[in-house]
Design a protein around this motif. Structure first.
Motif, mmCIF file in Angstrom:
data_model
loop_
_atom_site.group_PDB
_atom_site.id
_atom_site.type_symbol
_atom_site.label_atom_id
_atom_site.label_comp_id
_atom_site.label_asym_id
_atom_site.label_seq_id
_atom_site.Cartn_x
_atom_site.Cartn_y
_atom_site.Cartn_z
ATOM 1 N N ALA A 32 2.787 -4.497 6.339
ATOM 2 C CA ALA A 32 1.826 -3.949 7.228
ATOM 3 C C ALA A 32 0.981 -3.108 6.705
ATOM 4 O O ALA A 32 1.279 -2.650 5.149
ATOM 5 N N TRP A 33 -0.286 -2.497 7.133
ATOM 6 C CA TRP A 33 -0.907 -1.546 6.588
ATOM 7 C C TRP A 33 -1.153 -0.311 7.646
ATOM 8 O O TRP A 33 -1.247 -0.653 9.022
ATOM 9 N N PHE A 34 -1.172 0.748 6.924
ATOM 10 C CA PHE A 34 -1.323 1.949 7.925
ATOM 11 C C PHE A 34 -2.382 2.765 7.136
ATOM 12 O O PHE A 34 -2.732 2.529 5.942
ATOM 13 N N ARG A 35 -2.829 3.769 8.033
ATOM 14 C CA ARG A 35 -3.756 4.706 7.494
ATOM 15 C C ARG A 35 -3.842 6.086 7.733
ATOM 16 O O ARG A 35 -3.197 6.104 8.714
ATOM 17 N N GLN A 36 -4.295 7.079 6.944
ATOM 18 C CA GLN A 36 -4.047 8.393 7.379
ATOM 19 C C GLN A 36 -5.061 9.266 6.728
ATOM 20 O O GLN A 36 -5.614 9.053 5.678
ATOM 21 N N ALA A 88 -10.137 6.948 5.035
ATOM 22 C CA ALA A 88 -8.771 7.217 5.359
ATOM 23 C C ALA A 88 -7.929 6.884 3.935
ATOM 24 O O ALA A 88 -8.453 6.051 3.182
ATOM 25 N N VAL A 89 -6.716 7.335 3.455
ATOM 26 C CA VAL A 89 -5.821 6.602 2.595
ATOM 27 C C VAL A 89 -5.073 5.450 3.215
ATOM 28 O O VAL A 89 -4.514 5.794 4.340
ATOM 29 N N GLN A 113 1.936 3.349 -2.691
ATOM 30 C CA GLN A 113 1.467 4.921 -3.181
ATOM 31 C C GLN A 113 0.230 5.339 -2.334
ATOM 32 O O GLN A 113 -0.281 6.324 -2.249
ATOM 33 N N GLY A 114 -0.356 4.296 -1.715
ATOM 34 C CA GLY A 114 -1.705 4.670 -1.211
ATOM 35 C C GLY A 114 -3.002 4.428 -1.856
ATOM 36 O O GLY A 114 -2.875 4.682 -3.127
ATOM 37 N N THR A 115 -4.089 3.928 -1.218
ATOM 38 C CA THR A 115 -5.395 3.659 -1.673
ATOM 39 C C THR A 115 -6.374 4.278 -0.857
ATOM 40 O O THR A 115 -6.547 4.103 0.121
ATOM 41 N N GLN A 116 -7.175 5.243 -1.494
ATOM 42 C CA GLN A 116 -8.288 5.684 -0.712
ATOM 43 C C GLN A 116 -9.542 4.773 -0.439
ATOM 44 O O GLN A 116 -9.942 4.295 -1.197
ATOM 45 N N VAL A 117 -9.839 4.773 0.655
ATOM 46 C CA VAL A 117 -11.331 4.099 1.181
ATOM 47 C C VAL A 117 -11.943 4.913 1.927
ATOM 48 O O VAL A 117 -11.435 5.784 2.755
#
Length: 121
Positions: A32-36, A88-89, A113-117
């Motif tokens: 899955a993908w989540f964003r924060q 979001a990340v 680890q997350g990637t910034q968009v």
């Protein structure tokens, strides 16, 4: 233990496209993908199971497409028509459990680890 490595984030303008990738070190059932964004809870974006069943959030429906390559243990998120509110990340998540809705961050055992968009207007 499964390790997830994400790539593909960046700075784009509104209306542009990006593709995120997430490579897993082992097999998983759900990816899955989540964003924060700062100060808010992690938000579900989309998941895909091992059979290719997809569920995505209303906020991205028609613009984002999740896909996976089981041979490579990799999940992708193609993001089109990006909007500033998509900033979001973005986090990749994976789970080996078969049961559950898989739309909540608490259901996933493994995280990238997350990637910034960042989408500028």
């Amino acid at each position: 233990q499964v390790q997830l490595v994400e790539s593909g984030g960046g700075l784009v303008q509104a209306g542009d496209s990006l593709r995120l990738s997430c490579a897993a070190s082992g097999r998983t059932f759900f990816m899955a993908w989540f964003r924060q964004v700062p100060g808010k809870e992690r938000e579900f974006v989309a998941f895909i199971n091992w059979n290719g069943m997809i569920v995505d959030a209303n906020s991205v429906k028609g613009r984002f497409t999740i896909s996976r390559d089981n041979a490579k243990n990799t999940v992708y998120l193609a993001m089109n028509s990006l909007k500033p509110e998509d900033t979001a990340v973005y986090y990749c998540a994976a789970d080996r459990k078969l049961v559950g809705a898989h739309m909540y961050s608490s259901e996933y055992d493994y995280w990238g680890q997350g990637t910034q968009v960042t989408v500028s207007s």
